[in-house]
Design a protein around this motif. Structure first.
Motif, PDB file in Angstrom:
ATOM      1  N   ASN A  12       0.815  -1.208   0.000  1.00  0.00           N
ATOM      2  CA  ASN A  12       0.000   0.000   0.000  1.00  0.00           C
ATOM      3  C   ASN A  12       0.849   1.258   0.000  1.00  0.00           C
ATOM      4  O   ASN A  12       1.607   1.512  -0.903  1.00  0.00           O
ATOM      5  CB  ASN A  12      -0.950  -0.038   1.176  1.00  0.00           C
ATOM      6  CG  ASN A  12      -1.783  -1.301   1.099  1.00  0.00           C
ATOM      7  OD1 ASN A  12      -2.241  -1.647   0.029  1.00  0.00           O
ATOM      8  ND2 ASN A  12      -1.905  -1.997   2.191  1.00  0.00           N
ATOM      9  N   ASN A  13       0.772   1.989   1.087  1.00  0.00           N
ATOM     10  CA  ASN A  13       1.379   3.307   1.103  1.00  0.00           C
ATOM     11  C   ASN A  13       2.904   3.300   1.066  1.00  0.00           C
ATOM     12  O   ASN A  13       3.518   4.309   0.847  1.00  0.00           O
ATOM     13  CB  ASN A  13       0.891   4.053   2.331  1.00  0.00           C
ATOM     14  CG  ASN A  13       0.668   3.097   3.453  1.00  0.00           C
ATOM     15  OD1 ASN A  13       1.562   2.321   3.773  1.00  0.00           O
ATOM     16  ND2 ASN A  13      -0.527   3.125   4.014  1.00  0.00           N
TER      17      ASN A  13
ATOM     18  N   ALA B 273     -10.335   4.712   5.852  1.00  0.00           N
ATOM     19  CA  ALA B 273     -11.006   6.018   5.918  1.00  0.00           C
ATOM     20  C   ALA B 273     -12.506   5.754   5.997  1.00  0.00           C
ATOM     21  O   ALA B 273     -13.092   5.177   5.073  1.00  0.00           O
ATOM     22  CB  ALA B 273     -10.673   6.852   4.690  1.00  0.00           C
TER      23      ALA B 273
ATOM     24  N   ASN C 208      -5.486  -1.020   2.467  1.00  0.00           N
ATOM     25  CA  ASN C 208      -6.080   0.324   2.443  1.00  0.00           C
ATOM     26  C   ASN C 208      -7.520   0.236   1.993  1.00  0.00           C
ATOM     27  O   ASN C 208      -7.795  -0.354   0.942  1.00  0.00           O
ATOM     28  CB  ASN C 208      -5.361   1.231   1.433  1.00  0.00           C
ATOM     29  CG  ASN C 208      -4.016   1.696   1.923  1.00  0.00           C
ATOM     30  OD1 ASN C 208      -3.773   1.781   3.119  1.00  0.00           O
ATOM     31  ND2 ASN C 208      -3.131   1.988   0.985  1.00  0.00           N
TER      32      ASN C 208
ATOM     33  N   ASN D 170      -5.101   0.455   7.039  1.00  0.00           N
ATOM     34  CA  ASN D 170      -5.534   1.863   7.021  1.00  0.00           C
ATOM     35  C   ASN D 170      -6.956   1.951   6.491  1.00  0.00           C
ATOM     36  O   ASN D 170      -7.269   1.370   5.451  1.00  0.00           O
ATOM     37  CB  ASN D 170      -4.628   2.687   6.109  1.00  0.00           C
ATOM     38  CG  ASN D 170      -3.186   2.586   6.557  1.00  0.00           C
ATOM     39  OD1 ASN D 170      -2.837   2.960   7.660  1.00  0.00           O
ATOM     40  ND2 ASN D 170      -2.351   2.029   5.690  1.00  0.00           N
TER      41      ASN D 170
ATOM     42  N   LEU E 233      -4.863   7.984   2.393  1.00  0.00           N
ATOM     43  CA  LEU E 233      -4.428   6.610   2.636  1.00  0.00           C
ATOM     44  C   LEU E 233      -3.083   6.334   1.961  1.00  0.00           C
ATOM     45  O   LEU E 233      -2.230   5.648   2.519  1.00  0.00           O
ATOM     46  CB  LEU E 233      -5.473   5.611   2.131  1.00  0.00           C
ATOM     47  CG  LEU E 233      -6.823   5.612   2.852  1.00  0.00           C
ATOM     48  CD1 LEU E 233      -7.747   4.565   2.262  1.00  0.00           C
ATOM     49  CD2 LEU E 233      -6.663   5.356   4.343  1.00  0.00           C
TER      50      LEU E 233
ATOM     51  N   ASN F 117      -5.788  -0.572  -3.226  1.00  0.00           N
ATOM     52  CA  ASN F 117      -6.756   0.151  -2.409  1.00  0.00           C
ATOM     53  C   ASN F 117      -8.160  -0.313  -2.785  1.00  0.00           C
ATOM     54  O   ASN F 117      -8.388  -0.735  -3.916  1.00  0.00           O
ATOM     55  CB  ASN F 117      -6.630   1.655  -2.639  1.00  0.00           C
ATOM     56  CG  ASN F 117      -6.920   2.426  -1.366  1.00  0.00           C
ATOM     57  OD1 ASN F 117      -7.879   2.115  -0.655  1.00  0.00           O
ATOM     58  ND2 ASN F 117      -6.101   3.413  -1.067  1.00  0.00           N
TER      59      ASN F 117
END
Ligand code: UFG
Length: 355
Positions: A6-7, A189, A135, A187, A266, A93
């Protein structure tokens, strides 16, 4: 150890991010898919079309002149999800829209709501873990605030549920919070939507409720195009300036753009759980909506006052400061724009996506 893709993935200027969108053929989903394509994301949609139409996907492709990889699958089918993640290892994501959303139906069929909304989410999380995707943006709702005791609503206020639909949103938020607490690389949101209305300005995609609409704006537009005789305004004896109930209406394109801001958050680094209200921060009464609609479209909306609808809050609007500060996000479109765009969609498509 497998690296979290991911990030931490180094981002080159030419890298194309791939997002899996569940429920991407629905009202908010299709508008978000369109904005993702406009922003050069690669988009994979999984939707079983139980309350949506494949035509929305065709139209998004038409508007953007881009291809969407589409899977007609139930998100609760974990084997199908596993195959999708395995076929697209570049997915880094997820945006999770899939779910039932009618308050009244959830009261009549609670099991169906818990099974579907929570079942799909659990399969999705299981599949994400298996494929090391960490994410996710979750489509939550202002309904998690229960009956508001004070407005504007801020993200740190307590949550409660007024009906099974609202409870599924609240429980799913809690599931994500627990996952992110247990796994510091996960993660999420949580986006708490206020009242999405409007449509893409092309008039090619929009809200297509089955049967008689429950929500205000689709009901208003159906009255305006002559499909329904008149609007019932539920309650004119609330303690509000004109006696009708107040909500925070947000243009669906602004709402869609909120998902792109959340994705950026994210992708920017390990953020754990972040929660944002996605609204305008402005309250409008039912009469404000009717008046804005008439002003924007020049079309009359016959209405009568009717008793209050059970379970309705008198006033509900967001504090949007947190999204503004942390995501640099503001919903800019006006109530008149929302009315006009919703009307154009309805006028061009009096039977929705049905031919
Ligand atoms: N209303 C009318 N007549 C109608 C329909 C609605 O007067 O025919 C009024 C309602 O009483 C309410 C306002 O218009 O005062 C908005 O009603 P909606 O049904 O459009 O929206 P709600 O705020 O009731 O519900 C929305 C979402 C739900 C979510 C809820 C709380 O549709 O999914 O916000 O966040 F749970």
């Amino acid at each position: 150890m497998q690296q979290n893709k991911n990030n931490n993935t180094p981002k080159t200027q030419n890298s194309i991010r791939t997002v899996l969108v569940t429920g991407g053929a629905g009202y908010i989903g299709s508008h978000t898919v369109l904005e993702l394509l406009n922003a050069n994301y690669n988009v994979i949609v999984v939707d079983n079309l139980s309350n949506s139409s494949k035509e929305s996907i065709n139209r998004v492709e038409q508007i953007t002149d881009k291809k969407i990889t589409f899977y007609n699958e139930n998100v609760a089918n974990q084997n199908a999800l596993d195959n999708i993640f395995a076929s697209h290892p570049q997915i880094d994501n997820v945006i999770h829209f899939a779910g039932y959303k009618a308050v009244g139906e959830s009261v009549a069929k609670p099991f169906m709501y818990y099974q579907n909304n929570i079942g799909t989410t659990l399969s999705l999380i299981a599949s994400m873990k298996k494929h090391n995707v960490k994410n996710i943006v979750f489509s939550s709702s202002a309904t998690v605030y229960g009956l508001p005791t004070a407005c504007p609503l801020t993200e740190d206020m307590s949550t409660s549920a007024l009906n099974p639909y609202g409870n599924t949103k609240k429980i799913i938020e809690e599931i994500f919070i627990d996952e992110a607490t247990a796994d510091s690389t996960f993660n999420v949101a949580l986006l708490r939507y206020f009242n999405p209305v409007g449509a893409h300005h092309s008039g090619l995609i929009g809200e297509d409720p089955r049967g008689i609409p429950n929500n205000l704006m689709p009901f208003v537009t159906k009255v305006a195009v002559g499909k329904l005789e008149r609007l019932n305004v539920f309650g004119n004896d609330y303690d509000t300036p004109d006696g009708t109930a107040i909500r925070d209406y947000i243009h669906v394109v602004d709402l869609a753009l909120g998902h792109l801001s959340a994705l950026e958050k994210l992708y920017s680094g390990n953020c754990g759980v972040v929660t944002y209200n996605i609204g305008t921060g402005k309250g409008s009464s039912v009469m404000d909506v009717i008046n804005a609609f008439i002003k924007a479209t020049g079309v009359d909306v016959p209405y009568i006052f009717a008793p209050r609808r059970a379970g309705d809050a008198p006033v509900c609007y967001a504090s949007v400061q947190k999204a503004k500060k942390e995501l640099n996000y503001t919903a800019a479109r006006t109530l008149q724009q929302m009315c006009l765009d919703h009307y154009i969609w309805q006028k061009n498509n009096p039977n929705g996506y049905e031919e």
